[in-house]
Every structure is written in structure tokens, then in C-alpha cells.
Design an enzyme around this catalytic site. Sequence first.
Site, PDB file in Angstrom:
ATOM      1  N   HIS A  20       0.848  -1.195   0.000  1.00 53.42           N
ATOM      2  CA  HIS A  20       0.000   0.000   0.000  1.00 53.42           C
ATOM      3  C   HIS A  20       0.885   1.248   0.000  1.00 53.42           C
ATOM      4  O   HIS A  20       1.703   1.425   0.886  1.00 53.42           O
ATOM      5  CB  HIS A  20      -0.914   0.021   1.230  1.00 53.42           C
ATOM      6  CG  HIS A  20      -2.104  -0.882   1.094  1.00 53.42           C
ATOM      7  ND1 HIS A  20      -3.326  -0.619   1.661  1.00 53.42           N
ATOM      8  CD2 HIS A  20      -2.254  -2.040   0.409  1.00 53.42           C
ATOM      9  CE1 HIS A  20      -4.176  -1.586   1.342  1.00 53.42           C
ATOM     10  NE2 HIS A  20      -3.543  -2.466   0.597  1.00 53.42           N
TER      11      HIS A  20
ATOM     12  N   TYR B 107      -9.683   5.422   6.824  1.00 55.74           N
ATOM     13  CA  TYR B 107      -9.942   5.818   8.214  1.00 55.74           C
ATOM     14  C   TYR B 107     -11.021   6.898   8.146  1.00 55.74           C
ATOM     15  O   TYR B 107     -10.752   7.992   7.627  1.00 55.74           O
ATOM     16  CB  TYR B 107      -8.681   6.380   8.865  1.00 55.74           C
ATOM     17  CG  TYR B 107      -7.608   5.337   9.138  1.00 55.74           C
ATOM     18  CD1 TYR B 107      -7.532   4.697  10.367  1.00 55.74           C
ATOM     19  CD2 TYR B 107      -6.667   4.999   8.165  1.00 55.74           C
ATOM     20  CE1 TYR B 107      -6.552   3.753  10.633  1.00 55.74           C
ATOM     21  CE2 TYR B 107      -5.672   4.047   8.421  1.00 55.74           C
ATOM     22  CZ  TYR B 107      -5.627   3.431   9.659  1.00 55.74           C
ATOM     23  OH  TYR B 107      -4.657   2.491   9.924  1.00 55.74           O
TER      24      TYR B 107
ATOM     25  N   PRO C 160      -5.584   1.018  18.330  1.00 56.93           N
ATOM     26  CA  PRO C 160      -5.249   0.495  16.997  1.00 56.93           C
ATOM     27  C   PRO C 160      -5.246   1.533  15.868  1.00 56.93           C
ATOM     28  O   PRO C 160      -4.791   1.227  14.771  1.00 56.93           O
ATOM     29  CB  PRO C 160      -6.341  -0.550  16.743  1.00 56.93           C
ATOM     30  CG  PRO C 160      -7.458  -0.194  17.652  1.00 56.93           C
ATOM     31  CD  PRO C 160      -6.852   0.477  18.838  1.00 56.93           C
TER      32      PRO C 160
ATOM     33  N   LYS D  30       0.001   0.668  15.072  1.00 57.93           N
ATOM     34  CA  LYS D  30       1.368   0.694  15.610  1.00 57.93           C
ATOM     35  C   LYS D  30       1.686  -0.454  16.570  1.00 57.93           C
ATOM     36  O   LYS D  30       2.841  -0.628  16.954  1.00 57.93           O
ATOM     37  CB  LYS D  30       1.618   2.031  16.329  1.00 57.93           C
ATOM     38  CG  LYS D  30       1.723   3.206  15.372  1.00 57.93           C
ATOM     39  CD  LYS D  30       2.997   3.136  14.554  1.00 57.93           C
ATOM     40  CE  LYS D  30       2.944   3.971  13.307  1.00 57.93           C
ATOM     41  NZ  LYS D  30       3.118   3.225  12.054  1.00 57.93           N
TER      42      LYS D  30
ATOM     43  N   TYR E 176       3.147   7.015   9.789  1.00 61.17           N
ATOM     44  CA  TYR E 176       2.393   5.821   9.412  1.00 61.17           C
ATOM     45  C   TYR E 176       3.320   4.739   8.860  1.00 61.17           C
ATOM     46  O   TYR E 176       3.180   3.557   9.218  1.00 61.17           O
ATOM     47  CB  TYR E 176       1.291   6.169   8.388  1.00 61.17           C
ATOM     48  CG  TYR E 176       0.231   5.095   8.327  1.00 61.17           C
ATOM     49  CD1 TYR E 176      -0.947   5.201   9.063  1.00 61.17           C
ATOM     50  CD2 TYR E 176       0.424   3.940   7.565  1.00 61.17           C
ATOM     51  CE1 TYR E 176      -1.909   4.203   9.040  1.00 61.17           C
ATOM     52  CE2 TYR E 176      -0.522   2.935   7.535  1.00 61.17           C
ATOM     53  CZ  TYR E 176      -1.687   3.071   8.280  1.00 61.17           C
ATOM     54  OH  TYR E 176      -2.630   2.067   8.252  1.00 61.17           O
TER      55      TYR E 176
END
Length: 388
Positions: A72, A200, A292, A296, A383
Site C-alpha cells: 500500500h 480511516y 489500533p 502501531k 504511518y
Amino acid sequence: MRAQVVIVGGGPSGLLLSQLLHRAGIDTVVLERKTKEYVLGRIRAGVLERGMVAQLRAAGAGARMDREGLVHSGTVLSYGDDEIRIDFEQHTGETVLVYGQTEVTRDLYAAREAMGARLEFEVEDVVIEGIEGDGATVSYTQGGNRHSIRCDYVAGCDGYHGVSRKTIPGAVRQEFERIYPFGWLGILADTPPVHDELIYASSDNGFALCSMRSKSRSRYYIQCDIADDPANWSDDAFWDALRRRIPAAYGETLQTGPSIEKSIAPLRSFVCEPMRWGRLFLCGDAAHIVPPTGAKGLNTAASDVHYLSEALISHYAGDHDALDIYAPKALARVWKAERFSWWMTNLMHRFPGQSGFDRRMQQAEVAFLQENEHAQAVLAQNYVGLPY
Ligand code: APR
Ligand code: PHB
């Protein structure tokens, strides 16, 4: 029995550490409270940072991940119907790999077994002694018999509910914690993911996450009441709630189907200091928990394993200061991952009793993120994972 390092806990942290040490000629025993089948039945997150990917390859456990993992190069954040795409590759030159933690654990068990590792399952009443002396002892009960292992060091990889952390005397142990006033209700379904990247989603109805395990298996979450029960949620109720939280364009193409798993996870930020006490080193969930949001948990466990394996390998090669480096190095990175997960959790969720002012603050932060490349780059750097 004797071993150089006894590893308490056979989750991803314990297995990866055992594998890396064994490949460097250091002898370990892994003590796991449950059966292997039980450990492999747990469903956890599924985004691997480059550091974790590199370590699995170095551990000789990366072949299936390399074949089946999905690369991704970005993710979507949505707020109502507005979307922001965070381009990892553009901002960092890096990508992440979507590959379930359950599969990581399965590959690590296979690699461990192929090397003839010493793995003990269904061990009870683990007691760690001699941590401040000149050698440690770990004793446990298995099949009704008591055993004990003499060792140089103990790695506490036994998760949040394990015994290792509690072995550090209360007078020196400091614990930092935030419990969030909501949970995540997650489902797994054999339906194609609604999008080829993760979404998200923040909305007036609460947070949702669209994730995946493969091109034909989806993982979705919605923010829920912490006291809720998955039994209160029919599949249809879940899909309806999800549709109301993601941008309408995705809601229209969302493919639904029967859930094959449904559970609620609490959200918590937690850090224990120090991460080392004498001959005991804490690693992974035994020392810290993140919510979550941002994925991480496993990745922070992996950076601990990296620092600890390097420290032990250097120590056994004759570097007498190597072990002192572990706790401060690991903790410095842990706190940054804690900050990122806390920030992303605060940004994306509806908080009970949240004031109009607090909501406007979230909206202003999203608007800033939407128009500011630097803010997007900061998110992307965190990220994909901060460097080790
Ligand atoms: N004795 C032996 N084993 C124990 C004990 C004990 N007293 N207590 C717990 N364990 C085992 C658990 O059964 C579990 O298999 O320790 C293991 C810990 O594994 P995890 O909880 O998975 O923790 P860790 O290996 O640090 O993995 C990191 O990243 O995404 C997050 O929470 C997620 O599991 C994940 C973690
Ligand atoms: C998951 O796929 O389970 C997942 C992905 C990203 C997260 C959390 C969970 O931030």
C-alpha cells in the site's frame, strides 16, 4: 535445564526474538501459556511497516509475506464525505505491507519449528527469579510437573496480561495509561474490500475503518460503546452503521456478506517504564499498548525486538555496554508511536460528551491536513514507521 535467554510468551514478539537470536547462535527457550492453535486463532491488525518487513525477511520468515502481502503506497482519511489521500510514497519514498498478524505469527512458528526451536506450550504459573543476581531462573508448571530453567537473561514477551512486567518491583515501575471511552467492533468477511487502500473514516456517527486481509477478505471496524456486546449487532446492523460513517460514494459500492468473526476491542494507551530490570527485558505488549488507530501495536513490538536482538547479539559478542542501550532506545521510539496513535485516535473519533468546541478543533485540524502538504508528510512519516 539451561538456556542463554528464556523468552516468556510465544506471540509475535517472543517468536521473532527467538528466531533472530537462534540464527545468531544464541540459545533460547520460548514458554507459551496457551496452545499454538489458540495463539493462531487470535485476530489482530494487519499493517506492517518496512522495519517489520525487513526483520521478517532477516528472520527467514518472509517468503509468504512477500508473495501474499499487499503493498500500500497510501491511505485515505475521510471526514463525512470529504477525503484526503495520504501518499506515503510521495512523502517518504516508502510503502507499507498489508498482511495479517495472524499470518505473521503462523510464518514465525513455521520458521521456528524448521530450526528445531525449543517451544513449550501450555505452561502455567511462570515465576521469574534472580533478576538482580548473577543468573536468573524461570520456573513453570507443565502437565502437572514443575520445571525450572537457569538462564542469563529473560525476555518478557508475554503481552499486557503477562507476569514479566509485574516482576519489576512496584517501587521502580512507573505506568502511564489512558483508557478511551469507546471500543472498536470489528468484523471479518469474505467480501472484496470496498477500496484498494485503507479508509480511516470520521463522521458525525462515529469512527469507522475499512481494512482488508486480501483482495477477497475484508476487515471493517466501527467505533462502539465500550460496554456493548457483539451479540447486540446483527451483520445487517453492522453494515448499515458502517455505510453511514464512510463517504457516500464508498457506501454505495460496499459489498456486504456474512461475518466470519465479530468482536469488540477496547482502546488503551499504556507504557511501563523502565523496560529493563536487571536481567529482565520487556518487549512488545508486555511493556506498552497503543490504540489500533494507526496500526502501531505489532510494529512497535517489532522495533523492541530489533533493539533487543541487536543488544543481546552484541553483548554475547563481547560488547559489555550493549545491554544498557536497549531500554532507552526502545522507549524513545515507543513514546513517538504512542503519541501518533493517541493523536490519530483523538482526531478521528467522536468522544462522549464532546463539546461543540472540541468538534470544531477536530474539523479545523482535518481542514489543515487537507490543505497542508507538510502536515500530510508528517502523517505519512509516522504511518510508514519512524526509522529504527
Ligand atoms: N506465561 C507464558 N505465556 C504468557 C503468559 C504467561 N504468564 N501470559 C501471556 N502469555 C502469552 C500469551 O498467551 C501470548 O501468546 O504471551 C503471548 C503474548 O503475545 P501478544 O499479546 O500477541 O504480544 P506480543 O507478542 O508483544 O505482540 C505484539 O502487537 O498488534 C499488537 O496487541 C497486538 O499481539 C499484538 C502485539
Ligand atoms: C486491521 O486491518 O485490522 C487494521 C488496520 C489498520 C489499523 C488497525 C487495524 O489501524
